[in-house]
Design a protein around this motif. Sequence first.
Motif, PDB file in Angstrom:
ATOM      1  N   LEU A  76       0.550  -1.800  -0.045  1.00 55.87           N
ATOM      2  CA  LEU A  76      -0.016   0.145   0.239  1.00 55.87           C
ATOM      3  C   LEU A  76       0.576   1.156  -0.383  1.00 55.87           C
ATOM      4  CD1 LEU A  76      -2.438  -0.728   3.098  1.00 55.87           C
ATOM      5  CD2 LEU A  76      -2.816  -1.318   0.672  1.00 55.87           C
ATOM      6  N   THR A  77       0.343   2.225  -0.661  1.00 59.01           N
ATOM      7  CA  THR A  77       1.183   3.458  -0.379  1.00 59.01           C
ATOM      8  C   THR A  77       0.975   3.661   0.936  1.00 59.01           C
ATOM      9  OG1 THR A  77      -0.162   4.895  -0.982  1.00 59.01           O
ATOM     10  CG2 THR A  77       0.508   4.419  -2.362  1.00 59.01           C
ATOM     11  N   SER A  78       2.414   4.566   1.825  1.00 59.10           N
ATOM     12  CA  SER A  78       2.561   4.870   2.987  1.00 59.10           C
ATOM     13  C   SER A  78       1.905   6.020   3.365  1.00 59.10           C
ATOM     14  CB  SER A  78       4.453   4.657   3.205  1.00 59.10           C
ATOM     15  OG  SER A  78       4.657   5.548   2.702  1.00 59.10           O
ATOM     16  N   GLY A  79       1.835   7.330   2.640  1.00 55.95           N
ATOM     17  CA  GLY A  79       1.263   8.003   2.963  1.00 55.95           C
ATOM     18  C   GLY A  79       2.956   9.149   3.830  1.00 55.95           C
ATOM     19  N   VAL A  80       4.440   8.842   3.351  1.00 53.97           N
ATOM     20  CA  VAL A  80       5.154   9.521   3.971  1.00 53.97           C
ATOM     21  C   VAL A  80       6.080  10.525   3.595  1.00 53.97           C
ATOM     22  CG1 VAL A  80       7.661   9.108   4.269  1.00 53.97           C
ATOM     23  CG2 VAL A  80       6.674   7.454   5.085  1.00 53.97           C
ATOM     24  N   THR A  81       5.277  10.625   2.145  1.00 57.90           N
ATOM     25  CA  THR A  81       5.850  11.927   1.264  1.00 57.90           C
ATOM     26  C   THR A  81       4.270  12.125   1.128  1.00 57.90           C
ATOM     27  OG1 THR A  81       5.109  10.441  -0.606  1.00 57.90           O
ATOM     28  CG2 THR A  81       7.046  10.948  -0.356  1.00 57.90           C
ATOM     29  N   GLN A  82       4.282  13.537   0.868  1.00 60.08           N
ATOM     30  CA  GLN A  82       2.813  14.044   0.562  1.00 60.08           C
ATOM     31  C   GLN A  82       1.755  14.004  -0.808  1.00 60.08           C
ATOM     32  OE1 GLN A  82       1.574  16.520   3.011  1.00 60.08           O
ATOM     33  NE2 GLN A  82       3.026  15.179   4.528  1.00 60.08           N
ATOM     34  N   LEU A  83       2.602  13.310  -1.721  1.00 59.22           N
ATOM     35  CA  LEU A  83       1.967  13.392  -2.621  1.00 59.22           C
ATOM     36  C   LEU A  83       1.204  12.320  -3.505  1.00 59.22           C
ATOM     37  CD1 LEU A  83       5.180  13.088  -5.712  1.00 59.22           C
ATOM     38  CD2 LEU A  83       3.417  14.691  -4.970  1.00 59.22           C
ATOM     39  N   PHE A  84       1.462  10.970  -2.074  1.00 60.90           N
ATOM     40  CA  PHE A  84       0.271  10.183  -1.850  1.00 60.90           C
ATOM     41  C   PHE A  84      -0.343   9.749  -1.042  1.00 60.90           C
ATOM     42  CE2 PHE A  84       3.053   9.325  -5.741  1.00 60.90           C
ATOM     43  CZ  PHE A  84       2.336   8.590  -6.695  1.00 60.90           C
ATOM     44  N   PRO A  85      -1.438   9.496  -0.606  1.00 64.26           N
ATOM     45  CA  PRO A  85      -2.199   9.556   0.415  1.00 64.26           C
ATOM     46  C   PRO A  85      -1.914   7.811   0.697  1.00 64.26           C
ATOM     47  CG  PRO A  85      -4.297  10.597  -1.266  1.00 64.26           C
ATOM     48  CD  PRO A  85      -2.254   9.824  -1.372  1.00 64.26           C
ATOM     49  N   LYS A  86      -2.010   8.408   2.003  1.00 62.42           N
ATOM     50  CA  LYS A  86      -1.577   6.463   3.092  1.00 62.42           C
ATOM     51  C   LYS A  86      -2.982   5.539   2.616  1.00 62.42           C
ATOM     52  CE  LYS A  86      -0.475   4.185   6.975  1.00 62.42           C
ATOM     53  NZ  LYS A  86      -0.110   4.730   8.618  1.00 62.42           N
ATOM     54  N   GLY A  87      -2.078   4.811   2.230  1.00 62.90           N
ATOM     55  CA  GLY A  87      -3.524   3.259   2.085  1.00 62.90           C
ATOM     56  C   GLY A  87      -3.884   2.881   0.682  1.00 62.90           C
ATOM     57  N   ILE A  88      -3.552   3.266  -0.541  1.00 60.45           N
ATOM     58  CA  ILE A  88      -4.226   2.635  -1.317  1.00 60.45           C
ATOM     59  C   ILE A  88      -3.738   1.409  -1.806  1.00 60.45           C
ATOM     60  CG2 ILE A  88      -4.616   3.749  -3.882  1.00 60.45           C
ATOM     61  CD1 ILE A  88      -4.332   6.619  -3.056  1.00 60.45           C
ATOM     62  N   ARG A  89      -4.368   1.312  -2.247  1.00 61.67           N
ATOM     63  CA  ARG A  89      -3.403  -0.624  -3.069  1.00 61.67           C
ATOM     64  C   ARG A  89      -2.435  -0.228  -4.141  1.00 61.67           C
ATOM     65  NH1 ARG A  89      -7.753  -4.622  -3.523  1.00 61.67           N
ATOM     66  NH2 ARG A  89      -8.542  -2.293  -4.403  1.00 61.67           N
ATOM     67  N   ILE A  90      -1.437  -0.426  -4.353  1.00 56.99           N
ATOM     68  CA  ILE A  90      -0.722  -0.790  -4.862  1.00 56.99           C
ATOM     69  C   ILE A  90      -0.064  -2.427  -5.465  1.00 56.99           C
ATOM     70  CG2 ILE A  90       1.828  -0.460  -5.981  1.00 56.99           C
ATOM     71  CD1 ILE A  90       2.372   1.925  -4.271  1.00 56.99           C
ATOM     72  N   GLY A  91       0.149  -3.390  -4.756  1.00 52.07           N
ATOM     73  CA  GLY A  91       0.062  -4.302  -5.675  1.00 52.07           C
ATOM     74  C   GLY A  91       0.274  -5.506  -4.897  1.00 52.07           C
ATOM     75  N   LYS A  92       1.086  -7.063  -4.913  1.00 50.86           N
ATOM     76  CA  LYS A  92       1.605  -8.075  -4.090  1.00 50.86           C
ATOM     77  C   LYS A  92       2.583  -8.123  -4.268  1.00 50.86           C
ATOM     78  CE  LYS A  92      -2.696 -10.431  -2.548  1.00 50.86           C
ATOM     79  NZ  LYS A  92      -3.536 -11.432  -2.575  1.00 50.86           N
ATOM     80  N   ILE A  93       3.496  -8.481  -3.094  1.00 51.39           N
ATOM     81  CA  ILE A  93       5.043  -9.046  -3.406  1.00 51.39           C
ATOM     82  C   ILE A  93       4.977 -10.262  -3.932  1.00 51.39           C
ATOM     83  CG2 ILE A  93       6.868  -9.708  -2.139  1.00 51.39           C
ATOM     84  CD1 ILE A  93       5.502  -7.021  -0.047  1.00 51.39           C
ATOM     85  N   LYS A  94       5.270 -10.965  -4.943  1.00 50.63           N
ATOM     86  CA  LYS A  94       5.736 -12.274  -5.475  1.00 50.63           C
ATOM     87  C   LYS A  94       7.015 -12.739  -5.310  1.00 50.63           C
ATOM     88  CE  LYS A  94       5.575 -13.593 -10.425  1.00 50.63           C
ATOM     89  NZ  LYS A  94       5.758 -13.877 -12.254  1.00 50.63           N
ATOM     90  N   GLY A  95       8.147 -11.750  -5.071  1.00 51.53           N
ATOM     91  CA  GLY A  95       9.203 -11.964  -5.132  1.00 51.53           C
ATOM     92  C   GLY A  95       9.957 -11.558  -3.610  1.00 51.53           C
ATOM     93  N   LEU A  96      11.007 -11.832  -3.124  1.00 54.04           N
ATOM     94  CA  LEU A  96      11.773 -11.067  -2.585  1.00 54.04           C
ATOM     95  C   LEU A  96      13.473 -11.958  -3.149  1.00 54.04           C
ATOM     96  CD1 LEU A  96       9.719 -11.149   0.349  1.00 54.04           C
ATOM     97  CD2 LEU A  96      10.540  -9.571  -0.447  1.00 54.04           C
ATOM     98  N   SER A  97      15.055 -10.717  -2.631  1.00 53.07           N
ATOM     99  CA  SER A  97      16.090 -11.247  -2.888  1.00 53.07           C
ATOM    100  C   SER A  97      16.884 -10.017  -2.149  1.00 53.07           C
ATOM    101  CB  SER A  97      15.792 -11.154  -4.126  1.00 53.07           C
ATOM    102  OG  SER A  97      15.649  -9.576  -4.956  1.00 53.07           O
ATOM    103  N   ARG A  98      18.013 -10.410  -1.524  1.00 49.46           N
ATOM    104  CA  ARG A  98      18.885  -9.947  -1.247  1.00 49.46           C
ATOM    105  C   ARG A  98      19.007  -8.356  -2.380  1.00 49.46           C
ATOM    106  NH1 ARG A  98      21.173  -9.405   4.150  1.00 49.46           N
ATOM    107  NH2 ARG A  98      19.583 -11.266   4.260  1.00 49.46           N
ATOM    108  N   ASP A  99      19.193  -6.630  -2.260  1.00 47.69           N
ATOM    109  CA  ASP A  99      20.211  -6.620  -2.586  1.00 47.69           C
ATOM    110  C   ASP A  99      22.034  -6.620  -2.878  1.00 47.69           C
ATOM    111  OD1 ASP A  99      18.305  -4.569  -2.989  1.00 47.69           O
ATOM    112  OD2 ASP A  99      18.924  -2.500  -2.288  1.00 47.69           O
ATOM    113  N   LYS A 100      21.778  -5.826  -3.976  1.00 44.86           N
ATOM    114  CA  LYS A 100      23.645  -5.894  -3.975  1.00 44.86           C
ATOM    115  C   LYS A 100      24.500  -5.864  -2.674  1.00 44.86           C
ATOM    116  CE  LYS A 100      23.652  -5.292  -9.171  1.00 44.86           C
ATOM    117  NZ  LYS A 100      23.883  -4.589 -10.244  1.00 44.86           N
TER     118      LYS A 100
END
Lengths: 266, 172
Positions: free
Chosen positions: A212-236
Amino acid sequence: MNIKRKYYFLAFSILPLLFILKNPGITPHTQMMSQSLLRPFLSAGSSFSSSFTDFFNYFNLFWKTFEEQQQNRARISELESKLELYQEAVQENQRLKKMLDFKSQHRGKSVAARVIGWDLTPWRKRVILDKGSKQGIRKDMPVVVPEGLVGRILDVGTSTSRAILLTDPDSRVSALAADSRGNGLIAGNGSNALEFRFLDTEAGIAVGESVLTSGVTQLFPKGIRIGKIKGLSRDKDGLHLTGEVVSVASFSKLEEVLCIASYQPQ
Amino acid sequence: MHRVLSAPVILFIFFLHILDLTITPLITLGSARVIFVYLFVVYAAFQWEGQQATPAALMAGLLRDLSGSEILGSETLALTASAIFLDWFSQKLDRRSAPVRAAAAFFFFASTLSLVLILSAFSSPENAQVPAKISILFQVSLANAALTAVFFPLLSQWFRDDRPLRQYELFR
């Protein structure tokens, strides 16, 4: 073509760029002005493309009716064209009803717009909307569909506007995982997948969680759905996790969107 | 011989530009999509005498700049510079060979999009994402190069091009 003429062409082609590099602010205004002029052509093209996509969607249906057409060609042909129009109207009706339901779910102000064009550069994921400042569209308004967030308004003209989609390489949205509340950044990479970056390795984020949007910045209000996590990997660098997110919205099938001025989820 | 600066050709370029804005983004294969206006510039270089790709590219570039989102002037410069090179290069090649046309189209697309990519880095250097964009650039160039085999005969029919043969081509 003589060699001198070629140089004239090259010199002429450099002039706009030199002028713009000196006055960078003029680019969006000029482009939005020309897009407003192109609007009738874009609307016509968009209607054509809508029929074009519908044709592919119903290709299988058409194939079946083609067999029946052998027996009663004249009658089926007539029914087929009627059916196509009817189904298009029903589909549009369903889409608009869904949009209306969504619009009535929150008390904030919003403007519905139709997608009439797409960005020309292959790696840019931006769309041209048929509404502009005259209809109340403002820069940085979040752009949503009933399924969830699709992007935000980038430039506004008088009767058209341009929205940057989440999949654009320049798009960044602060987001959080719905269950673990892990914060990160949703970024596009030019393809249809989204990246959920800078996730804390200790946050306990799991595959399948909603984003979901976190609402940390002023651009997007909190709580709007974005998607679902399909996979996770570690950064370089090994310090963070990066998630692959499947968006809830289908970016390739965008037709109508809602630009919201204020969002209050129920 | 077609003059690029004639009303039917200008209208045709405008029509292709509208297709590029509204329809081709919906027909994609992975990240690859057709760019009709670029294909037309390659067609003009190979099919029409008098090195007409450059004026076609200039016109197409101005149109794309006005309705795109890159820094204004970048498409015009990238297209014109690549077209000057293509105009010169097409005179030195076997212009009837389909693989040669496809290869030239590939390099034309790749060079033009690379120039746009470099120039666009001026507008948003912090979000360059160069590897992802290069991958898309490569896919687009490859797909469009393959499309020359279908697109060029169609255009040839549309413009009724009976390309004048050069003297040396008569003795093949």
